[in-house]
Design an enzyme around this catalytic site. Sequence first.
Site, short mmCIF file in Angstrom:
data_model
loop_
_atom_site.label_atom_id
_atom_site.label_comp_id
_atom_site.label_asym_id
_atom_site.label_seq_id
_atom_site.Cartn_x
_atom_site.Cartn_y
_atom_site.Cartn_z
N LYS A 110 -7.08 -8.38 8.89
CA LYS A 110 -6.10 -7.46 8.30
C LYS A 110 -5.67 -6.39 9.31
O LYS A 110 -4.48 -6.14 9.50
CB LYS A 110 -6.68 -6.80 7.04
CG LYS A 110 -5.69 -5.93 6.29
CD LYS A 110 -6.26 -5.46 4.97
CE LYS A 110 -7.17 -4.27 5.16
NZ LYS A 110 -7.61 -3.67 3.89
N ASP A 152 -3.33 -6.11 2.09
CA ASP A 152 -4.30 -5.13 1.58
C ASP A 152 -4.29 -5.20 0.05
O ASP A 152 -3.69 -6.11 -0.53
CB ASP A 152 -3.95 -3.72 2.09
CG ASP A 152 -2.67 -3.17 1.47
OD1 ASP A 152 -1.92 -3.95 0.83
OD2 ASP A 152 -2.41 -1.96 1.61
#
Length: 211
Positions: free
Chosen positions: A120, A138
Amino acid sequence: MNKEKRLAIFDRLAEAIPEPTTELNYSTPFELLIAVVLSAQATDKGVNKATAKLFPVANTPQAILELGEDGLKEYIKTIGLFNSKAANIIKLCQTILEKHHGEVPQTREDLEALAGVGRKTANVILNTAFDHPTIAVDTHIFRVSNRTRIAPGKTVLEVERKLEKWVPKQHKKDAHHLLILHGRYTCIARKPRCQSCVIADLCEYKDKTAD
């Protein structure tokens, strides 16, 4: 959800959010990297408060190494998990100096090899610092993708892969921030603000709320 509807959704989000970007304060790829590492399980506001004091003193790998782990902790102790984050930041600074001549690497593989950097975070850096059309999923993006049915999936990676496949090409670079900001301010977790949502008529969420 079909291709036309997805395009209409991103067209409207792009119109509603003309300058989609991160709310983390930074001026270099390295500052962004440090801010994103600090932002795990923390708010952007809290990170900005800490980096406003840290960056004027140390905003390069060498300067942070000179602060040392304990010195760094003094600047970031208001942020959750600051002990492990400080340890990771010191390690990643060493790696950047030793393997990348002090510059933030620009490949996912090299980014993910840095301490404290996962998929991420690597996607955020590639997208925001280097303009790659990557999408870091997210909690906001995961929720919006599933709720609207733009890219439903049971895991973060499944949602990411579907977004990469289905987001219209012209919106690929900004999709990450468009979805985050939409999720943060409109399609919020507890009670989405459907009445003021620009894509309410296109969204396939069955339990739309009334203000």
